[in-house]
Structure formats: structure tokens, C-alpha cells
Design a protein around this motif. Sequence first.
Motif, PDB file in Angstrom:
ATOM      1  N   SER A  10       0.866  -1.170   0.000  1.00 46.48           N
ATOM      2  CA  SER A  10       0.000   0.000   0.000  1.00 46.48           C
ATOM      3  C   SER A  10       0.909   1.228   0.000  1.00 46.48           C
ATOM      4  CB  SER A  10      -0.897  -0.004   1.239  1.00 46.48           C
ATOM      5  OG  SER A  10      -1.687   1.162   1.255  1.00 46.48           O
ATOM      6  N   VAL A  11       0.860   2.008  -1.077  1.00 39.21           N
ATOM      7  CA  VAL A  11       1.689   3.207  -1.199  1.00 39.21           C
ATOM      8  C   VAL A  11       0.805   4.368  -1.635  1.00 39.21           C
ATOM      9  CG1 VAL A  11       3.792   1.938  -1.786  1.00 39.21           C
ATOM     10  CG2 VAL A  11       2.332   2.754  -3.606  1.00 39.21           C
ATOM     11  N   SER A  12       1.262   5.575  -1.340  1.00 40.90           N
ATOM     12  CA  SER A  12       0.562   6.752  -1.841  1.00 40.90           C
ATOM     13  C   SER A  12       1.494   7.504  -2.774  1.00 40.90           C
ATOM     14  CB  SER A  12       0.089   7.648  -0.696  1.00 40.90           C
ATOM     15  OG  SER A  12       1.188   8.103   0.041  1.00 40.90           O
ATOM     16  N   ALA A  67      13.970   3.011 -10.588  1.00 45.62           N
ATOM     17  CA  ALA A  67      14.058   1.569 -10.361  1.00 45.62           C
ATOM     18  C   ALA A  67      14.066   1.204  -8.872  1.00 45.62           C
ATOM     19  CB  ALA A  67      15.310   1.018 -11.025  1.00 45.62           C
ATOM     20  N   GLN A  68      13.943   2.189  -7.992  1.00 49.85           N
ATOM     21  CA  GLN A  68      13.966   1.945  -6.542  1.00 49.85           C
ATOM     22  C   GLN A  68      12.776   1.072  -6.132  1.00 49.85           C
ATOM     23  OE1 GLN A  68      16.186   2.909  -4.176  1.00 49.85           O
ATOM     24  NE2 GLN A  68      14.983   1.933  -2.591  1.00 49.85           N
ATOM     25  N   PRO A  69      13.023  -0.073  -5.474  1.00 48.34           N
ATOM     26  CA  PRO A  69      11.899  -0.898  -5.002  1.00 48.34           C
ATOM     27  C   PRO A  69      11.151  -0.196  -3.870  1.00 48.34           C
ATOM     28  CG  PRO A  69      14.016  -2.051  -4.715  1.00 48.34           C
ATOM     29  CD  PRO A  69      14.312  -0.683  -5.222  1.00 48.34           C
ATOM     30  N   LEU A  70       9.863  -0.427  -3.819  1.00 50.09           N
ATOM     31  CA  LEU A  70       9.023   0.209  -2.796  1.00 50.09           C
ATOM     32  C   LEU A  70       8.798  -0.722  -1.616  1.00 50.09           C
ATOM     33  CD1 LEU A  70       6.311   1.760  -5.106  1.00 50.09           C
ATOM     34  CD2 LEU A  70       8.199   2.943  -3.993  1.00 50.09           C
ATOM     35  N   ARG A  71       8.494  -0.117  -0.474  1.00 57.41           N
ATOM     36  CA  ARG A  71       8.104  -0.864   0.719  1.00 57.41           C
ATOM     37  C   ARG A  71       6.687  -0.436   1.094  1.00 57.41           C
ATOM     38  NH1 ARG A  71      13.238   0.329   4.488  1.00 57.41           N
ATOM     39  NH2 ARG A  71      12.411   2.379   4.080  1.00 57.41           N
TER      40      ARG A  71
END
Length: 112
Positions: A10-12, A67-71
Motif C-alpha cells: 500500500s503506497v501513496s 528503479a527503486q523498489p518500494l516498501r
Amino acid sequence: MVEMLPSVLSVSVVASLQPGQVLERTLQLPLGATLADAVRASALLAPELPLQQWPTCGIWGKVMAPAQPLRDGDRVELYRPLTVDPKVARRERFARQGARAAGLFARPKAPL
């Protein structure tokens, strides 16, 4: 007990493409999604816009590569370019207000 890892993030995604206008989208993305995936899924930018023409992007106020992976819980931000150098803006504001109205030389306000 075995902890179950979430299968989605879940990201905003937040953008202020014009002064005074803030757009925000909350997204559910699959694990392993990148910053670029979140920006594309948010549809805040034109879908045909090539990656090289994107505004600067970041996560929680830090500029990051697409390309940064999300958390889970990340806040992806799209930054528009500065139109005025902040130092120049401060000098102009100081010149407009005068020495008596700003900074160390400001008069203390009268108590109520």
C-alpha cells in the motif's frame, strides 16, 4: 506462529503539478513494485510521457531512481522544477519588506 507477509504494498503517490494544487492517489501494488511502477499506476502523469521527461521523483522527501523498489507504506512524491532560486526569492522578499520587517531587525509585536 508463522507471520503472513502481505502480498501487496500500500503506497501513496503525491504530486503538486501547479502551485496550490496537490493530487494524491493511494495504490495497492504487487510485491517488488518500483517507484516507476507506482507513478505509472497513479496516472498522475500522461501515460505516453517517456521516463526521461518525468519530473524528479522521490520517496519520503529523498530523491530516488525510478528503479527503486518500494516498501509498504511508502509515500512516492513527484517534484516539479524550481522556477526561482530560493536564495534569489529570499533577497527579493527582504528588499520588498525592508530591513525593519524581517529577520533579526524585526520589531517585536506588542503584547495583547
